[in-house]
Design a protein around this motif. Structure first.
Motif, PDB file in Angstrom:
ATOM      1  N   SER A   1     105.614  31.223   6.673  1.00 53.18           N
ATOM      2  CA  SER A   1     106.159  31.320   5.316  1.00 53.18           C
ATOM      3  C   SER A   1     105.071  31.162   4.256  1.00 53.18           C
ATOM      4  CB  SER A   1     107.262  30.282   5.107  1.00 53.18           C
ATOM      5  OG  SER A   1     106.770  28.973   5.308  1.00 53.18           O
TER       6      SER A   1
ATOM      7  N   ARG B   1     103.502  34.473   3.928  1.00 54.52           N
ATOM      8  CA  ARG B   1     104.409  35.416   3.250  1.00 54.52           C
ATOM      9  C   ARG B   1     104.414  35.174   1.749  1.00 54.52           C
ATOM     10  NH1 ARG B   1     107.660  34.407   7.737  1.00 54.52           N
ATOM     11  NH2 ARG B   1     109.009  32.974   6.592  1.00 54.52           N
ATOM     12  N   ASN B   2     104.418  33.906   1.355  1.00 56.33           N
ATOM     13  CA  ASN B   2     104.411  33.601  -0.081  1.00 56.33           C
ATOM     14  C   ASN B   2     103.102  34.057  -0.719  1.00 56.33           C
ATOM     15  OD1 ASN B   2     105.439  32.261  -2.546  1.00 56.33           O
ATOM     16  ND2 ASN B   2     103.677  30.938  -2.211  1.00 56.33           N
TER      17      ASN B   2
ATOM     18  N   TYR C   1     111.971  33.461  -5.115  1.00 56.27           N
ATOM     19  CA  TYR C   1     112.412  32.259  -4.389  1.00 56.27           C
ATOM     20  C   TYR C   1     112.815  31.112  -5.312  1.00 56.27           C
ATOM     21  CZ  TYR C   1     108.065  29.575  -5.049  1.00 56.27           C
ATOM     22  OH  TYR C   1     107.018  28.861  -5.580  1.00 56.27           O
TER      23      TYR C   1
ATOM     24  N   PRO D   1     110.204  35.069   0.151  1.00 62.47           N
ATOM     25  CA  PRO D   1     109.237  34.557   1.128  1.00 62.47           C
ATOM     26  C   PRO D   1     109.711  33.331   1.924  1.00 62.47           C
ATOM     27  CG  PRO D   1     108.164  34.972  -0.984  1.00 62.47           C
ATOM     28  CD  PRO D   1     109.625  35.161  -1.198  1.00 62.47           C
ATOM     29  N   TYR D   2     110.573  32.506   1.337  1.00 61.87           N
ATOM     30  CA  TYR D   2     110.991  31.275   2.003  1.00 61.87           C
ATOM     31  C   TYR D   2     112.433  31.346   2.503  1.00 61.87           C
ATOM     32  CZ  TYR D   2     106.747  29.326  -0.019  1.00 61.87           C
ATOM     33  OH  TYR D   2     105.442  29.087  -0.357  1.00 61.87           O
ATOM     34  N   LYS D   3     112.935  32.565   2.709  1.00 57.30           N
ATOM     35  CA  LYS D   3     114.354  32.715   3.057  1.00 57.30           C
ATOM     36  C   LYS D   3     114.725  31.943   4.320  1.00 57.30           C
ATOM     37  CE  LYS D   3     118.234  35.753   3.813  1.00 57.30           C
ATOM     38  NZ  LYS D   3     119.117  34.855   3.047  1.00 57.30           N
TER      39      LYS D   3
ATOM     40  N   GLY E   1     113.372  29.303   5.823  1.00 60.34           N
ATOM     41  CA  GLY E   1     113.365  27.855   5.638  1.00 60.34           C
ATOM     42  C   GLY E   1     114.496  27.365   4.747  1.00 60.34           C
TER      43      GLY E   1
END
Length: 495
Positions: A345, A348-349, A434, A470-472, A474
């Motif tokens: 993650s 991705r971020n 996010y 990006p944090y979907k 989690g």
């Protein structure tokens, strides 16, 4: 004569009393060496053992675990290739065990689960999925055959959590075999492993990872890790996880001296390169950019894995950008764009920011980093330095309110936090940045702490409604776990 016949018949059909790993001190000591990251010592002890029939399961489990731990710590693909036969070799070693021994199926499930985690790390979806399904079959059968063998719940709980958090590419396994993941059920099953169980420490390490990454309950997480630290002062993994949790809960200044000490750990312990990455994070939060670059560069030079590479180069870019060195910032922005992958993650971020046409707003970034570390004075100063009307677009406006929300949330100003979170959500609209889903999650936490459970439920569900940020993964896992924990608090008609 008939009594003698009955006696021998009874012996023939009575399962043998399985010996615990604790009954074999040389293997049990090697097992704890593995959990301490004293891998060389563990392997030396195992090499001195010629396992008899009663030792087979324990011996092959510890042997396999040493290889798995080394791969997971280094994330080195070359090491994965080198140890590729370890799973099958050690599973073969279990074949001669008695079927009546509960450790046979237990260790089959454990070894397959641990290697499935390794396969997930290296993106081997099909093999990992089948390993998890087979492990689940073994442990379900073992619970049926040996319901009083409490250690079963270490495997069962771990699998229920894993099935709840595996990426979407593994959902075919769950659907095909009718398996449902449940992180809270898994947590409750892991809680059945008590301190007198030989796998208590290993279970505690698994629970710590779940508490840090899914449950998000600060007091519960630090209490668990404190308990582990008290009885395992020389355990490198326990100490590392404790300091990771401190950073997670905005206590970076407390973690800093502890992590620095871990850099000087005896060479008897396996090196954790990620310590340099964590120290780089802290120095970024403190706005001590040369020190941040030093530690992030050390991480890049020593680490053989592929995760966190893009994020690390991005942070080096940030260190120059926030320092005002535009030339070096541009060089490292381009380096970050071309480096690493986007499975983790953090990567991705970083990638989502690198895909933007412009560099991130420096003051918002300073506020973000400082708030994350617990350097609230620095965060407040950065936010107050933002001039009205200077924000470029709605995305920056949404982030501006979100950063104030996080600052107020972490400094126990709940009402101010909610006001800013809701403004962040409103500014984001239907965009999948996010900030909005994260603001929903934290708003839910606040309402739950106030016992306003229906409002909490609304925001947890809303947090999961956003797509492709990006944090979907989690955020969704945390919101789903929070909803499960909430079920007993809601009115009956809502359950």
């Amino acid at each position: 004569m008939s009594h003698l016949f009955l006696f021998f018949t009874f012996l023939a059909f009575t399962p043998c009393q399985a010996q615990s790993i604790k009954d074999h001190p040389e293997i049990y000591e090697a097992y704890h060496d593995v959990l301490r990251l004293r891998l060389e010592s563990a392997r030396t002890k195992l090499n001195q053992v010629i396992p008899n029939h009663a030792q087979l399961g324990h011996y092959h489990y510890v042997k396999s675990l040493a290889d798995v731990i080394e791969i997971l710590v280094t994330e080195d693909p070359k090491l994965f290739k080198e140890y590729e036969d370890s799973e099958d070799d050690n599973l073969d070693g279990l074949r001669e065990m008695e079927d009546s021994d509960p450790h046979k199926r237990f260790y089959n499930a454990e070894i397959r689960t641990q290697w499935a985690i390794v396969k997930i790390l290296f993106d081997e979806d099909m093999r990992a999925g089948m390993s998890l399904k087979t492990a689940y079959n073994y442990i379900e059968k073992n619970i049926e055959k040996h319901p009083n063998f409490t250690s079963n719940y270490k495997s069962y709980g771990t699998l229920h959590v894993l099935f709840a958090v595996v990426p979407e590419s593994y959902h075919w396994v769950l659907k095909l075999f009718g398996i449902r993941g449940n992180a809270i059920l898994g947590w409750e099953e892991l809680n059945k492993i008590q301190p007198d169980n030989p796998y208590w420490l290993e279970t505690g390490l698994i629970k710590s990872l779940i508490a840090i990454n899914i449950l998000n309950k600060e007091e519960q997480t630090l209490s668990l890790l404190d308990e582990l630290r008290r009885s395992n002062k020389d355990n490198l993994v326990v100490n590392y996880l404790y300091n990771t949790a401190l950073i997670k809960y905005a206590k970076s200044e407390q973690a800093l001296p502890n992590l620095r000490k871990l850099l000087f750990t005896s060479s008897d312990y396996y090196r954790i390169d990620n310590i340099y990455y964590k120290l780089g994070d802290i120095y970024m939060q403190k706005q001590q950019y040369p020190l941040a670059r030093y530690h992030l560069s050390k991480f890049l030079n020593q680490y053989d894995g592929k995760n966190y590479i893009k994020d690390t180069w991005f942070k080096i870019f940030l260190s120059y950008w926030l320092e005002g060195n535009e030339k070096m910032a541009e060089i490292h922005w381009n380096k970050a764009k071309e480096s690493g992958q986007t499975l983790a993650s953090a990567d991705r971020n970083a990638n989502s920011l690198l895909e933007e046409d412009e560099y991130p707003n420096p003051l918002l970034m300073k506020a973000r980093l400082a708030t994350d570390g617990g350097y609230f004075t620095l965060a407040k100063q950065a936010l107050e330095d933002i001039q009205q009307g200077s924000l470029a677009d709605k995305k920056e406006e949404s982030e501006y309110f979100y950063r104030f929300g996080r600052l107020y949330d972490k400094t126990d100003r709940d009402q101010d936090a909610i006001f800013n979170y809701l403004n962040s959500i409103k500014k984001a609209g239907k965009e999948n940045w996010y900030f909005a889903p994260s603001a929903c999650l934290y708003t839910g936490y606040i309402y739950e702490s106030r016992k306003e459970y229906e409002k909490a439920e609304f925001y947890y569900e809303k947090a999961m409604s956003y797509k492709k940020h990006p944090y979907k993964a989690g955020i969704d896992h945390k919101a789903h776990a929070a909803l499960q924990l909430l079920r007993d608090k809601l009115p009956k008609e809502k359950k």
